[in-house]
Write a protein that holds these residues in place. Sequence first.
Motif, mmCIF file in Angstrom:
data_model
loop_
_atom_site.group_PDB
_atom_site.id
_atom_site.type_symbol
_atom_site.label_atom_id
_atom_site.label_comp_id
_atom_site.label_asym_id
_atom_site.label_seq_id
_atom_site.Cartn_x
_atom_site.Cartn_y
_atom_site.Cartn_z
ATOM 1 N N ILE A 136 36.582 104.639 69.390
ATOM 2 C CA ILE A 136 35.648 103.661 68.817
ATOM 3 C C ILE A 136 34.271 104.282 68.632
ATOM 4 N N LYS A 137 33.823 105.039 69.608
ATOM 5 C CA LYS A 137 32.518 105.692 69.485
ATOM 6 C C LYS A 137 32.480 106.695 68.347
ATOM 7 N N ALA A 138 33.622 107.309 68.044
ATOM 8 C CA ALA A 138 33.676 108.293 66.966
ATOM 9 C C ALA A 138 33.809 107.649 65.589
ATOM 10 N N ALA A 139 34.164 106.368 65.552
ATOM 11 C CA ALA A 139 34.365 105.684 64.263
ATOM 12 C C ALA A 139 33.024 105.446 63.581
ATOM 13 N N GLN A 140 32.983 105.683 62.276
ATOM 14 C CA GLN A 140 31.737 105.480 61.543
ATOM 15 C C GLN A 140 31.635 104.099 60.909
#
Length: 384
Positions: A136-140
């Motif tokens: 989720i943190k890596a999703a833009q």
Amino acid sequence: MAAYMDVLNQITETPFYLLLGACGLLLVFQLYFLLFVYSRLAFYKKPPIKKNTKQLPLSVIICARNEEENLQQNLPKILNQNYHQFEVILVNDFSEDETKWLLKELCTKHSHLKVVEIAEHVRLKHGKKFAVTLGIKAAQYEHLVFTDADCVPQSDQWLQHMADAFDSGEEIILGYSPYTRKPGFLNALIRFETFHTAMSYLSYALKGNAYMGVGRNLGYTKSLFFRGKGFAAHMHILSGDDDLFVNQNATPHNTAICIEPEAQVWSEPKTTFAAYIQQKTRHAGASKAYRPSHRRMLATQLVSAFLFYVLAIVSLVLYPWYWPVIVGMYVLRFVVQLFIYIPTMKKLQVKGLIWRLPFLDIFYYGYICINGFFALYKKDVRWK
């Protein structure tokens, strides 16, 4: 003498009337769930789309550990979805097979595939929730869609349907993931249990009381995840990255369902009873952290059906001459079941199970109640 016989008959028949009353009360509970809850899904029709969701970018998040074979087979069908703007975040959670090299090869062919690598730490053990959080943190993008490495969309329109469901500000989208059909009783039981679970959580969502979702086909927004502090409230429970998150964050107004056949995501079922029991024990363990109202609601539905069967059988054994009354109750419930189950099974693509309903239904409730009881005393297991 006649008076004595009347008293004796009253004494011997009193337990039957108590059993009959109990069966009748349990039948009322069952008819309520069928007619006022499950009917919502049986006669559900997709509402018209209110806004242009085709412009909504999506981030698909998949967590995998030692899933090289599944990724090789299924990931291309996700990467090749017919949707204008999306990315796929693949979290490689300390895989010890050749997953890393497969993903490197796929990245050269698909620019919208992004890989997050997790290395195992000798002193730090983690579950799937940690991997999902990193994804989720890596999703833009704001709108997230989740599935698993062993899942494959039925069509290339899966993401379009999920985007359509994010229509009027909904923050949670509950999808459906059936299991593939294979020979044998275990497969029939797994597919029936999956159908029944979906019928329940989708119906309650339509009723404004969503209590769970399935991570094989699920969507929610990034802002909701961080606003609700992610999995912090249940990080100590190794399972529940999907159902506990929904249970914690769903409201009557922020949740929608997406069950069109083109939007369903298929999974491979367990092939042994041991693996299946382990899976269901893990799920039952997570349900201990549901909201108290949801636990009572689900317990009432399951236990009332289980006890209905138990008391009906006991009544037939002890008072066989009253069989028309007991059988009449069963037939009434069964006819109402058919009225609700047939259209629901068509929607959820398991209509072939309707012919096995009498046997699967009684086995399902017995197994789920007994397994749920023993799961209360078992510790969680790791997701892989």
